[in-house]
Scaffold this motif. Sequence first.
Motif, PDB file in Angstrom:
ATOM      1  N   ASP A  79     -50.119-113.178   6.622  1.00  0.00           N
ATOM      2  CA  ASP A  79     -50.855-112.236   7.461  1.00  0.00           C
ATOM      3  C   ASP A  79     -52.082-111.727   6.721  1.00  0.00           C
ATOM      4  O   ASP A  79     -52.088-111.620   5.484  1.00  0.00           O
ATOM      5  N   SER A  80     -53.110-111.390   7.471  1.00  0.00           N
ATOM      6  CA  SER A  80     -54.307-110.804   6.869  1.00  0.00           C
ATOM      7  C   SER A  80     -54.879-109.747   7.793  1.00  0.00           C
ATOM      8  O   SER A  80     -54.481-109.621   8.953  1.00  0.00           O
ATOM      9  N   ASN A  81     -55.832-108.983   7.274  1.00  0.00           N
ATOM     10  CA  ASN A  81     -56.532-107.984   8.088  1.00  0.00           C
ATOM     11  C   ASN A  81     -57.979-108.388   8.325  1.00  0.00           C
ATOM     12  O   ASN A  81     -58.822-107.560   8.645  1.00  0.00           O
ATOM     13  N   LEU A  82     -58.291-109.669   8.162  1.00  0.00           N
ATOM     14  CA  LEU A  82     -59.641-110.175   8.362  1.00  0.00           C
ATOM     15  C   LEU A  82     -59.872-110.487   9.836  1.00  0.00           C
ATOM     16  O   LEU A  82     -58.923-110.708  10.590  1.00  0.00           O
ATOM     17  N   PRO A  83     -61.121-110.560  10.277  1.00  0.00           N
ATOM     18  CA  PRO A  83     -61.397-110.787  11.700  1.00  0.00           C
ATOM     19  C   PRO A  83     -61.413-112.261  12.092  1.00  0.00           C
ATOM     20  O   PRO A  83     -61.907-112.605  13.164  1.00  0.00           O
TER      21      PRO A  83
END
Length: 889
Positions: free
Chosen positions: A261-265
């Motif tokens: 998982d990541s918080n990038l767009p």
Amino acid sequence: MRFSLLLTLSLSLAVPFCGVRVAQANNAPDVTRATLDNGLRVVIVRDPFAPVATLEQNYLVGGSETPKGFPGTAHAQEHMTFRGCNGLSADQIAAIYAQLGGAMDADTQQNITQYFVTVPSQDLDVALRLDSACMASVQDQEDQWAQERGAIEQEVSRDLSSPTYKLVVRLNKAFFAGSPYEQDALGSKPSFDKTTAAMLKEFHDKWYAPNNAILVITGDVDPIPTMAKIKEYYGAIPRKQLPPHPDAQFQAVKNDTFTMDSNLPYTIATVSFRLPGSADPDYAATRVLSDVLASQRGDLYGLVPQNKALTAGAEMLETFPKASVLMAFAAIAPDADSAAINKELQTIVANYAANGLPADLVEAAKKGEVAGAEFGRNSISNLATLWSQALADEGRQSPDEDVEAIKRVTVDDVNRVAKKYLVMDSSVTAVLKPAQSGEAVASKGFGGSEKTTTTPTKPVALPDWAEAAVKSLRVPKQTVHASDVTLANGIRLIVQTEKTSPTITLQGSIKTQEQMETPPGKDGVADVLDGLFSYGTKTLDRLAFQKALDDIAAGESAGSSFGLKVLKQDFERGLQLLADNELHPALPEEAFKVVQQQTAELAGGTLQSPGYRFERALTKALLPAGDPLLRETTPKTVSALTYTDIGDYHAKSFRPDLTTIVVIGDILPDEARPLVEKYFGEWKAEGPKPQVTLPPVPGNKASAANVPDPSQVQDTVQLAQQLEMNRFSPDYYALQLGNHVLGGGFYATRLYRDVREKAGYVYNIDNSLQAGETRAQYLIDYGCDPQNVSKARGLIQGELNAMQQFEVSPAELQQAKALLLRQIPLAQSSEDDLAGGMIARARIGLPLDEPFTAANRYFEMTADQVKAAFSKWIDPANFVQVVRGPAPQ
């Protein structure tokens, strides 16, 4: 919403402006070497670019040498070195570094630990004394470690909140299982909880030795007296019997695939391989291979114009003596098929391995590496880093060895390395996938108790050798000697000759404000235009244009901010290509369709990302409804754009009478001007100037919001206030001086001392006053665990209240002045810094020599002026607070 994908991946995928790796060529007459009787190796590289010197101390110990079961020991000792050395307390170390300009730091890598500081040249003696004291011994007291443990654990939390960092950790475990490289040098909370100060002292006493260190000094120094001082300060430190360094032996790489998982767009697809390290004879060929794979003329980047990726390329992810990691990557829309793009990456890399790399791209990569050697000489601090990397990290005699090795690389060498190491059965495929997060929600905000400092902190007594030197206040000498003219078409041309290397740096800026110039419903037009500049010019298509740049090993970028880095001999050709790209971009219609779709996809992902929601919540809280900066680029607005919109925006917004060009390097003004006129002179402004200056805005009301981010274990906190002033306010300098009482000097300044040193709530806390032509904001940001958000704010608010209620002490005022005055020459110590500073001042109408006139204001300023400015402008009770991450407790 620019295509700044690689900047977001800065931990692992950062790409230099030039598109080439920087290295320093050895200019032998300016290099002085010695090895002291105790084994300390010393290299002094004289560079008179600015009256500045950088000291970089390299200990040949790092994460690989940490005791089993205690990862991060080397990192913890790096922290504790600033908590007390031989005859120096933590307060004294902090006070000295602050008054030297505050440009100090340290880092722990896998096989080296580095301490570096950049100071005005006249202060090098003080920096040498301090550094030698920390080599001789450290205090490592248990009470100090108890405080520092909290700060370093916050650093761990910060990195564990970064998806790219977590990817690097996972890949290292995959490629280096069972070896010292498997465990990251950062450390972990459990290991730090078990670590004692006595263990750290033992580690220092075992590894911190003159015969296990390399001291590099660069800058405007006289090598003979400097070497004499080094022998005086370091010569009596005894050599030590060093333990053996652990050997790195590797297992076969197991083919693996995983998703994180990541918080990038956007989604990032990667395929990584283990390749030779810096000690391997094939390392030079490995570097060239990486450059070829990253080329904009290569097949990986070719995925972008094919509309299969938002960006793509390759990067050396990690480099150790015995191995490195090379990553091929592509960024795609959040909901795009990552399996398909990974298949594309694998196919392209496998094809190169089987059939070889293009010979012309190999030669272009070699030419770029060699040119980069010259650009490395244009920054004093970077020069020290490059020499340290070559000597301490890679085991070379000079960076020039890397350059010579690159020159010897053949196409056969690169193909052999590719065939041997780019093997899919030994690769690791990874995907970073955006996780769902929520909208910003209002919160109760500040809930901690305020702690007001009722009396100023007592002054720190310094050793005699530091007292007079660091506490003497000097207004720095003027170093701006630029030619400044306005050309017939309105371009402001600024040229400053600097002959440090046979290179030229050009930076340009067109004063635009896209939120005010973009027609309603067309938000994103500037982003699409930016994406189209890479497609070449009306005379050279994308590949031909990039080849022309490769032929002269130039780095070029076009847009409202544009630039060029090129060797002196090729400046005219580079300038011709830049002007052609800037004034006559190809803007092919088929490419418009591709870039439009990519921009819309990126906009959609960005709107859902925690990072954007965090910034959006802050902006909405600070600015009034209807402000231009509240406009949003959305998939709908981008999709509404027509091909004609792009050309119209370029024609109306890109004007010579709103343009500043700064040229720094080995060129005279009389040489630069006719060339700029030749290639930019045809550019004419048509129609009235657009409005590009934002209107003033009123102050904000207090508010608080939380932005969920499931990827973060640590909260990112921003406190902000919109001030009803601007850069030209008479109180600007008083606020800046007071701001340097609060921060900028590590433990010697109030916020770091209270919130990090004593409380251990944060790793970083930054405070800034950002002021432009018509607006200003006061900002404080920090990261901490959720339960400490309000506690940290309470300490911050208490210090701000104290700035309003009490005059800062004479010692603090003197220290803040010393910090600011010494930072002025430090900010002039590279071509990029010089050019960037001139562009920024020209853009808002400040004199080019403003830092030096500011120095006189700081020198004369009083504590009463600081108190009055904080009382008038800063209102902690009216702050906007936005938190990204877990809800504060």
